[in-house]
Scaffold this motif. Structure first.
Motif, mmCIF file in Angstrom:
data_model
loop_
_atom_site.group_PDB
_atom_site.id
_atom_site.type_symbol
_atom_site.label_atom_id
_atom_site.label_comp_id
_atom_site.label_asym_id
_atom_site.label_seq_id
_atom_site.Cartn_x
_atom_site.Cartn_y
_atom_site.Cartn_z
ATOM 1 N N LEU A 40 0.806 -1.246 -0.085
ATOM 2 C CA LEU A 40 0.083 -0.058 -0.125
ATOM 3 C C LEU A 40 0.871 1.184 -0.038
ATOM 4 O O LEU A 40 0.430 2.235 -0.559
ATOM 5 C CB LEU A 40 -0.894 0.035 1.259
ATOM 6 N N LYS A 41 1.942 1.297 0.777
ATOM 7 C CA LYS A 41 2.737 2.420 0.843
ATOM 8 C C LYS A 41 3.663 2.712 -0.276
ATOM 9 O O LYS A 41 3.664 3.581 -0.870
ATOM 10 C CB LYS A 41 3.744 2.343 2.065
ATOM 11 N N GLU A 42 4.075 1.572 -0.896
ATOM 12 C CA GLU A 42 4.791 1.604 -2.341
ATOM 13 C C GLU A 42 4.017 2.098 -3.427
ATOM 14 O O GLU A 42 4.207 2.731 -4.140
ATOM 15 C CB GLU A 42 5.495 0.027 -2.452
ATOM 16 N N SER A 43 2.577 1.401 -3.386
ATOM 17 C CA SER A 43 1.850 1.847 -4.462
ATOM 18 C C SER A 43 1.459 3.293 -4.308
ATOM 19 O O SER A 43 1.377 3.968 -5.336
ATOM 20 C CB SER A 43 0.545 1.002 -4.126
ATOM 21 N N GLU A 44 1.449 3.761 -3.374
ATOM 22 C CA GLU A 44 1.127 5.195 -2.887
ATOM 23 C C GLU A 44 2.248 6.058 -3.681
ATOM 24 O O GLU A 44 1.920 7.111 -4.403
ATOM 25 C CB GLU A 44 0.736 5.598 -1.481
ATOM 26 N N GLN A 45 3.392 5.645 -3.384
ATOM 27 C CA GLN A 45 4.783 6.487 -3.885
ATOM 28 C C GLN A 45 4.567 6.423 -5.285
ATOM 29 O O GLN A 45 5.006 7.269 -5.946
ATOM 30 C CB GLN A 45 5.845 5.855 -3.107
ATOM 31 N N VAL A 46 4.530 5.199 -5.796
ATOM 32 C CA VAL A 46 4.506 4.911 -7.383
ATOM 33 C C VAL A 46 3.392 5.974 -7.709
ATOM 34 O O VAL A 46 3.788 6.601 -9.061
ATOM 35 C CB VAL A 46 4.222 3.415 -7.489
ATOM 36 N N TRP A 47 2.159 6.023 -7.617
ATOM 37 C CA TRP A 47 1.079 6.751 -8.098
ATOM 38 C C TRP A 47 1.212 8.004 -8.041
ATOM 39 O O TRP A 47 1.004 8.824 -8.877
ATOM 40 C CB TRP A 47 -0.356 6.070 -7.792
ATOM 41 N N ASN A 48 1.829 8.506 -6.970
ATOM 42 C CA ASN A 48 2.357 10.080 -6.777
ATOM 43 C C ASN A 48 3.227 10.400 -7.591
ATOM 44 O O ASN A 48 2.937 11.712 -8.199
ATOM 45 C CB ASN A 48 2.500 10.291 -5.389
ATOM 46 N N PHE A 49 4.251 9.804 -7.967
ATOM 47 C CA PHE A 49 5.331 9.871 -8.772
ATOM 48 C C PHE A 49 4.724 10.138 -10.131
ATOM 49 O O PHE A 49 5.006 10.611 -11.176
ATOM 50 C CB PHE A 49 6.657 8.933 -8.844
ATOM 51 N N ILE A 62 10.466 4.926 -12.857
ATOM 52 C CA ILE A 62 9.625 4.941 -11.741
ATOM 53 C C ILE A 62 10.409 4.124 -10.428
ATOM 54 O O ILE A 62 10.364 4.430 -9.382
ATOM 55 C CB ILE A 62 8.224 4.348 -11.851
ATOM 56 N N SER A 63 10.857 3.079 -11.032
ATOM 57 C CA SER A 63 11.441 2.137 -10.119
ATOM 58 C C SER A 63 12.627 2.689 -9.431
ATOM 59 O O SER A 63 12.910 2.555 -8.010
ATOM 60 C CB SER A 63 11.919 0.809 -10.708
ATOM 61 N N VAL A 64 13.461 3.344 -10.158
ATOM 62 C CA VAL A 64 14.841 4.236 -9.569
ATOM 63 C C VAL A 64 14.208 5.324 -8.764
ATOM 64 O O VAL A 64 14.744 5.333 -7.488
ATOM 65 C CB VAL A 64 15.787 4.687 -10.750
ATOM 66 N N ALA A 65 13.194 6.168 -9.144
ATOM 67 C CA ALA A 65 13.054 7.062 -8.290
ATOM 68 C C ALA A 65 12.354 6.846 -7.062
ATOM 69 O O ALA A 65 12.349 7.533 -5.858
ATOM 70 C CB ALA A 65 11.988 8.167 -9.067
ATOM 71 N N THR A 66 11.566 5.801 -6.945
ATOM 72 C CA THR A 66 10.635 5.570 -5.883
ATOM 73 C C THR A 66 11.338 4.170 -4.905
ATOM 74 O O THR A 66 10.783 3.913 -3.997
ATOM 75 C CB THR A 66 9.304 4.993 -6.149
ATOM 76 N N LYS A 83 1.751 10.767 -11.204
ATOM 77 C CA LYS A 83 0.698 11.801 -11.362
ATOM 78 C C LYS A 83 1.746 13.078 -11.651
ATOM 79 O O LYS A 83 1.221 13.979 -12.368
ATOM 80 C CB LYS A 83 0.159 12.031 -10.167
ATOM 81 N N LYS A 84 2.833 13.030 -10.944
ATOM 82 C CA LYS A 84 3.848 14.214 -11.312
ATOM 83 C C LYS A 84 4.371 14.142 -12.437
ATOM 84 O O LYS A 84 4.940 15.134 -13.266
ATOM 85 C CB LYS A 84 4.755 14.373 -10.010
ATOM 86 N N ASN A 85 4.596 12.912 -13.029
ATOM 87 C CA ASN A 85 5.570 12.509 -14.213
ATOM 88 C C ASN A 85 4.778 11.508 -15.032
ATOM 89 O O ASN A 85 5.403 10.542 -15.198
ATOM 90 C CB ASN A 85 6.849 11.981 -13.625
ATOM 91 N N PRO A 86 4.049 11.952 -15.810
ATOM 92 C CA PRO A 86 2.885 10.937 -16.370
ATOM 93 C C PRO A 86 3.463 10.138 -17.655
ATOM 94 O O PRO A 86 3.071 9.052 -18.042
ATOM 95 C CB PRO A 86 1.813 11.806 -16.978
ATOM 96 N N PHE A 87 4.483 10.674 -18.228
ATOM 97 C CA PHE A 87 5.102 10.101 -19.263
ATOM 98 C C PHE A 87 6.727 9.298 -18.997
ATOM 99 O O PHE A 87 7.504 9.086 -19.864
ATOM 100 C CB PHE A 87 5.418 11.053 -20.555
ATOM 101 N N VAL A 88 6.762 8.858 -17.837
ATOM 102 C CA VAL A 88 8.198 8.281 -17.426
ATOM 103 C C VAL A 88 8.030 6.869 -17.632
ATOM 104 O O VAL A 88 6.976 6.258 -17.558
ATOM 105 C CB VAL A 88 8.483 8.817 -15.897
ATOM 106 N N SER A 89 9.260 6.227 -17.597
ATOM 107 C CA SER A 89 9.292 4.926 -17.882
ATOM 108 C C SER A 89 9.056 3.957 -16.549
ATOM 109 O O SER A 89 9.563 4.442 -15.657
ATOM 110 C CB SER A 89 10.650 4.344 -18.712
ATOM 111 N N ILE A 90 8.877 2.619 -16.815
ATOM 112 C CA ILE A 90 8.771 1.887 -15.496
ATOM 113 C C ILE A 90 10.208 1.931 -14.583
ATOM 114 O O ILE A 90 10.329 1.930 -13.485
ATOM 115 C CB ILE A 90 8.308 0.627 -15.911
ATOM 116 N N LYS A 91 11.198 1.740 -15.597
ATOM 117 C CA LYS A 91 12.593 1.931 -14.895
ATOM 118 C C LYS A 91 12.703 3.014 -14.232
ATOM 119 O O LYS A 91 13.327 2.991 -13.243
ATOM 120 C CB LYS A 91 13.561 1.837 -16.144
#
Length: 77
Positions: A27-36, A48-52, A38-46
């Motif tokens: 739940l906590k990780e999911s919230e981090q991912v979805w917030n990221f 997202i993974s690195v940033a979160t 929302k702020k960066n809609p065209f970012v790659s999965i890689k």
């Protein structure tokens, strides 16, 4: 009365009775991912993974899970 034990939809770890489909960690990780996202809609999965700091595989499962839920909502309308 017996307590219900379920598995988290993302990590498949068993979790105690909870109204959520995800364990506390997911739940906590999911919230981090979805917030990221929302702020960066065209970012790659890689990215997202690195940033979160959530594993690539888990981010991918989160996104797929979100797409499945969205399809179910659209089909109900």
């Amino acid at each position: 009365m017996r307590e219900i034990v379920r598995n988290c939809r993302l990590c498949q770890e068993s979790m105690d009775n909870s109204p959520f489909m995800l364990c506390q960690t997911c739940l906590k990780e999911s919230e981090q991912v979805w917030n990221f996202i929302k702020k960066n809609p065209f970012v790659s999965i890689k990215d997202i993974s690195v940033a979160t700091e959530v594993s690539f595989e888990k981010v991918e499962r989160m996104i797929n899970f979100g797409k499945e839920r969205q399809k179910r909502v659209v089909n109900r309308e």
